[in-house]
Design a protein around this motif. Structure first.
Motif, PDB file in Angstrom:
ATOM      1  N   ARG A  97       9.246   4.505 -10.555  1.00  0.00           N
ATOM      2  CA  ARG A  97       8.224   5.165  -9.745  1.00  0.00           C
ATOM      3  C   ARG A  97       8.659   5.277  -8.280  1.00  0.00           C
ATOM      4  O   ARG A  97       8.350   6.272  -7.610  1.00  0.00           O
ATOM      5  CB  ARG A  97       6.894   4.417  -9.856  1.00  0.00           C
ATOM      6  N   LEU A  98       9.369   4.278  -7.793  1.00  0.00           N
ATOM      7  CA  LEU A  98       9.892   4.348  -6.427  1.00  0.00           C
ATOM      8  C   LEU A  98      10.913   5.478  -6.296  1.00  0.00           C
ATOM      9  O   LEU A  98      10.929   6.209  -5.301  1.00  0.00           O
ATOM     10  CB  LEU A  98      10.537   3.021  -6.039  1.00  0.00           C
ATOM     11  N   GLN A 102       4.948   1.162   1.695  1.00  0.00           N
ATOM     12  CA  GLN A 102       4.884   0.644   3.067  1.00  0.00           C
ATOM     13  C   GLN A 102       3.771   1.408   3.785  1.00  0.00           C
ATOM     14  O   GLN A 102       3.835   2.634   3.895  1.00  0.00           O
ATOM     15  CB  GLN A 102       6.229   0.847   3.774  1.00  0.00           C
ATOM     16  N   PRO A 103       2.737   0.731   4.252  1.00  0.00           N
ATOM     17  CA  PRO A 103       1.569   1.406   4.836  1.00  0.00           C
ATOM     18  C   PRO A 103       1.887   2.389   5.950  1.00  0.00           C
ATOM     19  O   PRO A 103       1.177   3.391   6.112  1.00  0.00           O
ATOM     20  CB  PRO A 103       0.722   0.229   5.358  1.00  0.00           C
ATOM     21  N   SER A 104       2.941   2.157   6.713  1.00  0.00           N
ATOM     22  CA  SER A 104       3.237   3.022   7.861  1.00  0.00           C
ATOM     23  C   SER A 104       4.035   4.272   7.500  1.00  0.00           C
ATOM     24  O   SER A 104       4.244   5.142   8.356  1.00  0.00           O
ATOM     25  CB  SER A 104       3.996   2.233   8.935  1.00  0.00           C
ATOM     26  N   VAL A 105       4.482   4.400   6.254  1.00  0.00           N
ATOM     27  CA  VAL A 105       5.253   5.581   5.849  1.00  0.00           C
ATOM     28  C   VAL A 105       4.302   6.754   5.605  1.00  0.00           C
ATOM     29  O   VAL A 105       3.364   6.657   4.816  1.00  0.00           O
ATOM     30  CB  VAL A 105       6.079   5.301   4.583  1.00  0.00           C
ATOM     31  N   ILE A 139       4.457   7.089  -6.795  1.00  0.00           N
ATOM     32  CA  ILE A 139       3.318   6.331  -6.296  1.00  0.00           C
ATOM     33  C   ILE A 139       3.043   6.746  -4.855  1.00  0.00           C
ATOM     34  O   ILE A 139       3.848   7.439  -4.225  1.00  0.00           O
ATOM     35  CB  ILE A 139       3.573   4.813  -6.365  1.00  0.00           C
ATOM     36  N   SER A 140       1.921   6.343  -4.340  1.00  0.00           N
ATOM     37  CA  SER A 140       1.585   6.648  -2.960  1.00  0.00           C
ATOM     38  C   SER A 140       2.575   5.971  -2.024  1.00  0.00           C
ATOM     39  O   SER A 140       2.925   4.809  -2.209  1.00  0.00           O
ATOM     40  CB  SER A 140       0.164   6.163  -2.661  1.00  0.00           C
TER      41      SER A 140
END
Length: 365
Positions: free
Chosen positions: A263-264, A189-192, A183-184
């Motif tokens: 997925r992670l 986590q948005p900052s990764v 996955i994106s």
């Protein structure tokens, strides 16, 4: 044949996830199987099992307090359900004790099987528990050990019951792992950033686990290495406090319990398991099957599985862990060889092998 799986909860952890994954497979194989939980607090695993609508999910108590699993009232509640089943397959303490007592109250009508999931516990370390333990174990028809190491330990601990022990390795649905798509990173986590080196550990936050060593290792690694910790539990706040003390809030992220673990795993660069001891860790098998290099602490329950495949580091040694991580990130040949070795090792723990052995055990009992 009716089988009732009994466990404290489906909160978080390897044994809990194993039941979520296997009950549908037992049902598909023709075994009439339900599950009984001492406690539930709207847990994701419970909700996922209920959504499948394939078995009865019996909950003795709904509450926010985990300590409610120790309520002695469960013994009386449990006896009403045991009489409806031929076999009860029990996991973890205190379910291990309470089920025996409830079965005595109904005249021992239900055959009992217990699975040992760990190489140690607080009771085995205290000699004054041995009398109670011998009494409890005497009421089980079979004692399933999930590894050779656990079998050796408990045969020495309770030699009078040596003929009751059998070894059945836990298993993982390898197909689910290998076919998963990443996955994106921003969805985790948005900052990764895509350029970051992403480390991942999937485990409950319990004293048994050792996320603190991993967090300390992060302080020794470059700024472009980030860590995602999946799971929840009693020691999470301590770990969050440690992250704050080390000013690692921009590099260490707590994402709670997730249902998209395959997925992670596919999204990370390295999978880790820092732990003080294990039984037969499902997280380690999933990590080795993921196509990513796997690193684990050199402790009972992990050494046996990982040695010769993944990379082991000295338990509670953040410097050694940081060195192992750095070496894998910098040495592409070592990384690729570790991945290949891990995937080959994971094949030994396919979930279907475990299912077949357990069904044969139920029939023999």
């Amino acid at each position: 044949m009716r089988v009732l799986q009994i466990i404290n909860s489906l909160g978080t952890g390897g044994a809990e996830k194993l039941l979520l994954d296997t009950i549908p497979l037992y049902r598909k194989a023709g075994i009439e199987m339900d599950i009984l939980l001492f406690w539930n607090n709207n847990h994701q695993f419970v909700n996922a099992l209920k959504e499948l609508d394939i078995c009865n999910v019996i909950v003795l108590q709904e509450s926010e307090n985990y300590k409610d699993i120790y309520s002695l009232s469960h013994i009386l509640k449990l006896r009403k359900h045991l009489k409806n089943y031929d076999i009860a397959h029990v996991h973890l303490f205190p379910a291990q004790y309470f089920t025996v007592l409830a079965n005595i109250l109904i005249g021992g009508k239900c055959k009992l099987i217990f699975t040992e999931h760990n190489t140690t516990n607080r009771r085995i370390q205290k000699s004054y528990f041995q009398f109670i333990e011998r009494f409890i174990y005497s009421h089980y028809e079979k004692l399933v050990c999930i590894s050779d190491e656990i079998s050796d330990i408990y045969k020495k601990y309770l030699p009078a019951f040596e003929n009751k022990f059998t070894i059945i390795n836990n298993g993982v649905n390898l197909e689910t792992i290998t076919k998963a798509n990443p996955i994106s990173r921003s969805d985790i986590q948005p900052s990764v950033k895509n350029s970051d080196k992403l480390l991942l550990q999937v485990s409950a936050f319990r004293p048994q686990k050792d996320q603190k060593t991993l967090i300390k290792a992060m302080g020794l690694l470059p700024d472009d290495v980030v860590l995602v910790l999946v799971g929840d539990g009693e020691t999470r706040q301590e770990c969050e406090n440690l992250v704050a003390e080390m000013s690692l809030e921009k590099r260490v992220f707590f994402v709670g319990q997730r249902m998209d673990i395959p997925r992670l795993l596919k999204t990370a660069d390295l999978i880790l398991l820092s732990s003080n001891y294990e039984g037969l860790s499902l997280s380690s098998i999933e990590g080795m099957a993921s196509g990513r290099a796997f690193v684990a602490s050199d402790v009972p329950g992990l050494s046996e599985i990982v040695s010769g495949a993944g990379i082991l580091f000295e338990c509670s040694n953040p410097k050694d862990l940081a060195n192992r991580i750095q070496e894998l990130l910098e040495n592409e040949e070592l990384y690729n060889q570790t991945v290949a070795n891990c995937q080959l090792r994971a094949q030994q723990y396919d979930i279907q092998l475990m299912i077949q052995k357990h069904i044969a055990l139920y029939k023999s009992v």
